[in-house]
Design a protein around this motif. Sequence first.
Motif, PDB file in Angstrom:
ATOM      1  N   LYS A  78       0.843  -1.185   0.000  1.00  0.00           N
ATOM      2  CA  LYS A  78       0.000   0.000   0.000  1.00  0.00           C
ATOM      3  C   LYS A  78       0.882   1.240   0.000  1.00  0.00           C
ATOM      4  O   LYS A  78       1.846   1.320   0.743  1.00  0.00           O
ATOM      5  N   GLN A  79       0.535   2.211  -0.814  1.00  0.00           N
ATOM      6  CA  GLN A  79       1.338   3.434  -0.935  1.00  0.00           C
ATOM      7  C   GLN A  79       1.381   4.199   0.383  1.00  0.00           C
ATOM      8  O   GLN A  79       2.393   4.741   0.751  1.00  0.00           O
ATOM      9  N   SER A  80       0.288   4.199   1.130  1.00  0.00           N
ATOM     10  CA  SER A  80       0.230   4.972   2.365  1.00  0.00           C
ATOM     11  C   SER A  80       1.132   4.399   3.460  1.00  0.00           C
ATOM     12  O   SER A  80       1.530   5.094   4.374  1.00  0.00           O
ATOM     13  N   LYS A  84       6.039   8.242   0.601  1.00  0.00           N
ATOM     14  CA  LYS A  84       5.342   9.144  -0.304  1.00  0.00           C
ATOM     15  C   LYS A  84       6.022   9.158  -1.656  1.00  0.00           C
ATOM     16  O   LYS A  84       7.244   9.180  -1.754  1.00  0.00           O
ATOM     17  N   GLN A  87       3.012  12.368  -7.014  1.00  0.00           N
ATOM     18  CA  GLN A  87       1.920  12.076  -7.941  1.00  0.00           C
ATOM     19  C   GLN A  87       1.737  13.260  -8.874  1.00  0.00           C
ATOM     20  O   GLN A  87       1.618  14.383  -8.434  1.00  0.00           O
TER      21      GLN A  87
END
Length: 88
Positions: A78-80, A84, A87
């Motif tokens: 998961k990116q979270s 970071k 984007q």
Amino acid sequence: MKVSIHVGVLLAVLPLSALAIQPGPAAQSQQETERWLQLQINGQAKSAVTQTATPAERERSLQRWLDSYTHPIPEYYKQSEGGKAKQE
């Protein structure tokens, strides 16, 4: 027919063009890095102090390595949770 013969000859001779490329690093920084790596490989730049690990250090290191296999590998990250990313 003549065209296919020319193409065949060209394809047969094409690998010989790679022989003209000089091996090794081209840039000055790459050459310097290559020289340092060769010194290390030959043992000419080795330290006078031999670095050894005690049996206890080796045991702890091996145990950390073995413990790393007890963590499950997630199917997706998961990116979270990982950090970071920019984007756009």
